[in-house]
Design an enzyme around this catalytic site. Structure first.
Site, mmCIF file in Angstrom:
data_model
loop_
_atom_site.group_PDB
_atom_site.id
_atom_site.type_symbol
_atom_site.label_atom_id
_atom_site.label_comp_id
_atom_site.label_asym_id
_atom_site.label_seq_id
_atom_site.Cartn_x
_atom_site.Cartn_y
_atom_site.Cartn_z
ATOM 1 N N LYS A 65 0.833 -1.217 0.000
ATOM 2 C CA LYS A 65 0.000 0.000 0.000
ATOM 3 C C LYS A 65 0.865 1.264 0.000
ATOM 4 C CE LYS A 65 -0.678 2.107 3.448
ATOM 5 N NZ LYS A 65 -1.545 1.799 4.561
ATOM 6 N N GLU A 124 -7.605 5.388 2.024
ATOM 7 C CA GLU A 124 -6.261 5.321 1.439
ATOM 8 C C GLU A 124 -6.314 4.900 -0.030
ATOM 9 O OE1 GLU A 124 -3.590 4.316 5.404
ATOM 10 O OE2 GLU A 124 -4.071 2.665 4.067
ATOM 11 N N HIS A 180 13.197 25.757 11.270
ATOM 12 C CA HIS A 180 12.633 26.644 10.259
ATOM 13 C C HIS A 180 13.370 26.519 8.936
ATOM 14 C CE1 HIS A 180 10.393 30.093 8.894
ATOM 15 N NE2 HIS A 180 11.524 30.621 8.453
#
Ligand code: NDP
Length: 459
Positions: free
Chosen positions: A51, A183, A437
């Protein structure tokens, strides 16, 4: 001569069974495993692993399109389903081989056939007819897809077959609003199929935080998935080119393929549990105590067959805890609280701890922080998929009891945040943590505004 052929016999070579077998063998026990299919279990053979490759496959397609905004020429892109399907299957075979290797290297006897109980210490191997005895037996047979018994259901597929399709359909109806339906809707839509996802309720992913449920609907919508809520299929008829699905609200849906993702059930039918006296619940799940011990003293069960928290890493931890109890005499219960998990929609959901509605229903004194923003990458890629984050805290010291996220990298981010929530950290400690950041995750340590109390009613 030993009273039994083996100290431990494990039924099922999936994640939980193989972990327990390996650890017990390494601790000096004589161990056997029976597996009727390929080693690796649902996760490796027909679940999480293939998957996730399909999710990557769909994401690469998206990434190519988004790359145009970053200066790349992306004309004439093509997708080859058989190539992806076969590449995934050969990787699955490799991984399944690794599971066999783990058993071989650790001296675990591997019976490549189905085992059923004759009595509490005896198993019958179905192909060879051999009878094997064991001091302790671990049931780790997992679950399998379940579909409602409606006319024409024989024309449908489940997730088991979805990995092996000969060709991709043009249109597809996926029934269900849970993990697998959501999904696979994202995967097939990403691979170019016109997907309709049908759910009998009014918001996908029952049991998740209510805001997450709304955001996932937005995610599916932006991926071009048609959502049909509040109805279920009543009948499926084969036509010349495909199928006509009659819904219980009277509407009809014409489609090329119907996939049922209406839940999974423990795989205990025909296992002979009655012969051994092992009790099961109405779903067929083996009833166990917190040490994974069944109603019969020498028989234990771990993983999806117990229908506790049906996730691979949980089965592995339950298998390891069982070995601590059985081999080392150190009674160990796996703690099922605050398990982080992800739903691999595109973008995915990451979640750990309680949802807002659940906490409010329980009358807990909570505070809620949320943020929703356009991630930096979208500025040039043109993607409209936003990021949503929610932190739920409790009491005056604002211990963090839930973190929920829908957005890029949510599965990766929630693994780290899961440590903080499991450790019982407070919102102040989140806030003391310096941001990285520029990232998406930094918003989790910079959320300042408490949301006003609201009543959550969705079910
Ligand atoms: P879920 O329980 O998540 O979803 C089943 C869905 O089918 C629900 O929306 C349910 O509706 C619906 N449904 C049930 N019965 C019917 C019916 N008779 N007619 C129409 N709809 C019906 O099961 P899944 O099979 O999606 O997944 C099984 C488990 O596997 C999950 O719970 C999860 O633990 C695990 N899993 C985890 C993944 C991950 O970690 N990313 C990925 C895939 C699976 P309703 O909500 O109304 O009951």
């Amino acid at each position: 001569m030993a009273k039994y052929d083996f100290d431990l016999f494990v039924i099922g070579a999936g994640s939980g069974g193989v972990r327990a077998a390996r650890l017990a063998a390494q601790a000096g026990k004589k161990v056997a495993v029976a597996e009727e299919s390929r080693p690796g279990g649902t996760c490796v053979v027909r679940g999480c692993v293939p998957k996730k490759f399909l999710v990557y496959g769909a994401d690469y397609g998206d990434a190519i399109k988004k790359a145009a905004g970053y200066g790349w020429s992306v004309d004439n892109i093509k997708f080859d389903w058989p190539k992806l399907r076969d590449a995934i299957q050969s990787e699955v075979s490799r991984l399944s081989g690794i599971y066999s290797g783990i058993m071989d290297k650790n001296g675990v006897t591997h019976f490549k056939e189905r085992a059923e109980f004759k009595d509490a210490h005896t198993l019958v191997l179905k192909n060879s007819g051999k009878e094997i005895t064991a001091h302790t037996i671990l049931i780790a047979v997992g679950g399998r897809p379940w579909s409602p018994d409606l006319p024409g259901v024989e024309h449908t597929i489940t997730s088991d077959e979805a990995f092996l399709l000969g060709k991709l359909p043009e249109k597809m109806l996926i029934v269900g609003g849970g993990y697998i339906a959501s999904e696979f809707a994202g995967i097939f839509a990403g691979l170019g199929v016109k997907v309709t996802q049908n759910y009998r309720g009014n918001a996908l992913l029952r049991g998740f935080d209510e805001d997450v449920r709304s955001k996932v609907a937005e995610v599916q919508d932006l991926n071009g998935i048609t959502l049909k809520f509040g109805s279920s299929p009543k009948e499926i008829k084969k036509t010349e080119g495909g199928y006509i699905v009659t819904m219980d609200d009277g509407t009809k849906i014409g489609t090329d393929l119907v996939m049922m993702a209406t839940g999974r059930k423990p795989h205990t039918v025909g296992l002979g549990l009655d012969n051994a006296g092992v009790k099961t619940d109405d779903n067929g799940a083996v009833i166990v105590d917190k040490y994974s011990q069944s109603s019969v003293k020498n028989i234990y069960a771990v993983g999806d067959v117990t229908n506790r928290v049906n996730l691979t890493p949980v089965a592995i931890r339950e298998g390891a805890a069982f070995v601590d109890t059985f081999v080392h005499g150190n009674k160990t219960a796996y703690d099922h609280s605050n398990i982080a998990s992800a739903v691999f929609t595109r973008p995915p959901v990451g979640t750990v701890g309680v949802g807002e509605g659940e906490a409010r229903k329980a009358g807990r004194d909570i505070h809620v922080y949320t943020t929703s923003f356009n991630p930096m990458a979208n500025a040039l890629s043109g993607s409209k998929q936003r990021v949503f984050m929610k932190i739920i805290t409790e009491g005056d010291n604002e211990k963090v009891i839930g973190v929920h996220m829908v957005g890029d990298e949510a599965g990766e981010i929630i693994q780290g945040i899961g440590i903080a929530v499991k450790a019982g950290l407070t919102k102040a400690q989140f806030d003391e943590t310096c941001a990285v950041h520029p990232t998406i995750a930094e918003e989790l340590v910079t959320m300042k505004t408490k949301q006003p109390n609201k009543v959550v009613t969705k079910d």
